[in-house]
Write a protein that holds these residues in place. Structure first.
Motif: not given
Length: 424
Positions: A342, A347, A351-352
């Motif tokens: 993270t 990221y 993010g995802e």
């Protein structure tokens, strides 16, 4: 002396080669969404891409005990030296090829627009373009050499096994001695090229065509997908499927005794490192169907936030030994309870979406495990997972460790190989 300078080479990437770079197994039918992404990348590049190729014959080639000397410049790549020496090469062709800077810029736009799928498909298409350019240049060189009763050897590049990426500046400087304007490339401090979808390569040339035919490692055709080439001397090995390992009932006993993996393979890292990773990071278990399950524990650091530790686990499922250990399952993700990922810069910004890209990548899926030692991949040793090149580099290390471990076992592994890796 041959010289090639093509600023608008034709690009016709074969769909099977593009699918291979995307990580699909041979013969796989792309889903509607994947086909849309693949066609989109191909269409964009056809309209906006600006590929180019430059090649020239070197005026001098010599091989030392552990070195190669081209026009007075010494290179220490032992694999290159051994190949040239074994073939009795008398000359070398220096080649530079690039997909151009346009694709790289557009891929970054897709990433910033939070379109990781479009970004990934464009990136892989750029890799496919470079492979295609080098392949077509090799075919041109084969036709040129054939007229003089010579043969062209497989190309080799800095960053390949046993040739340090640190020698890339010397090769670029050598290539630009006569036509620096024909090679619009920039070198980064790491030795990598910009645009990154570019490649420098050396093709050896030999008059001893009998050696090329006799020693399969010297046959460039095994890495060339140009199916209709009239100079083809051997089948294209990357196109192998598990069916290629099938034997008749009469030969099956002999085939079972034969090693399915190259026990004398040359790896991209030292054997000591592979042995240590095999003992400390890898666990292997045999399946009832004769296949193998492997788990590799990778520990790295982020490129920002003062290098925060992170841990990822690689799960690999292989088919039976007698089929050449085909790679059938691949999965990579953060270790349970580890949150180091993270803190990666990509990221934090995406993010995802980054984790989805990591999950979709399955390089060499469907191919035999032995193919990993011939896999040309980026030399990017960053500890994080932000860039596709870094992730491919890690997949290569994982598969090479598995290859090293299985190649040294006479039969299937027992219930668990790599005792120190039990804690993973």
């Amino acid at each position: 002396m041959i010289e090639i300078h093509d600023t608008a080479p034709g690009v016709d990437v074969h769909p099977a080669e593009y699918a291979r770079l995307l990580g699909y197994p041979p013969g796989w039918v792309l889903s509607e969404r994947a086909m849309e992404l693949a066609d989109g990348a191909r269409g964009w590049y056809a309209q906006h891409g600006r590929p180019w190729v430059y090649a020239r014959q070197a005026s001098e080639l010599r091989t030392g005990e552990d070195t190669t000397i081209i026009e007075g410049v010494t290179f220490s790549g032992t694999r290159l030296r051994n190949t040239l020496h074994a073939a009795g090469a008398h000359s070398a062709i220096l080649v530079a090829a690039s997909a151009g800077p346009e694709l790289e810029r557009e891929a970054q736009v897709r990433w910033r627009d939070e379109k990781p799928d479009e970004y990934f498909f464009l990136e892989m298409y750029g890799s496919a373009v470079v492979e295609h350019l080098v392949m077509m240049t090799g075919a041109t060189l084969c036709a040129w050499a054939e007229r003089d009763g010579c043969a062209v050897l497989p190309h080799y590049s800095p960053g390949y096994p046993e040739w340090s990426i640190e020698e890339q500046p010397a090769l670029l400087g050598l290539m630009g001695r006569t036509r620096a304007d024909a090679i619009p490339l920039e070198l980064l401090d790491s030795g990598m090229l910009r645009p990154k979808k570019s490649l420098l390569a050396v093709f050896g040339v030999t008059r001893h065509t009998d050696r090329v035919r006799r020693l399969t490692g010297l046959i460039p055709c095994e890495n060339c997908s140009l199916a209709a080439c009239q100079y083809r001397r051997a089948p294209y090995r990357r196109a192998r499927t598990p069916a290629a390992f099938e034997t008749s009932a009469i030969d099956r006993d002999t085939a079972d005794e034969a090693a399915p993996l190259d026990r004398n393979a040359s790896y991209s890292v030292s054997v000591k490192a592979l042995q240590r990773w095999s003992e400390d990071r890898l666990s292997i278990a045999s399946r009832p169907d004769g296949g193998v399950d492997a788990i590799f524990r990778y520990e790295g650091t982020t490129c920002t936030n003062t290098g925060r530790p992170l841990e990822f686990h690689y799960h690999v499922g292989l088919g039976p030994r007698e089929e050449g250990y085909p790679i059938r399952e691949q999965r990579c993700g953060p270790a349970a309870g580890d949150e180091g990922y993270t803190s990666m810069c990509r990221y934090i910004s995406h993010g995802e979406q980054l984790m989805t890209s990591i999950e979709l990548e399955r390089p060499l899926n469907g191919q035999a495990l032995d193919d990993v030692v011939r896999w040309t991949r980026p030399a990017n040793s960053a500890g994080c997972y932000c860039d596709p090149e870094s992730r491919q580099h890690k997949w290569g290390l994982v598969l090479e460790t598995i290859h090293y471990t299985l190649a040294r076992q006479p039969d299937h592994p027992g219930p668990l190989a790599g005792e120190k890796a039990k804690r993973s």
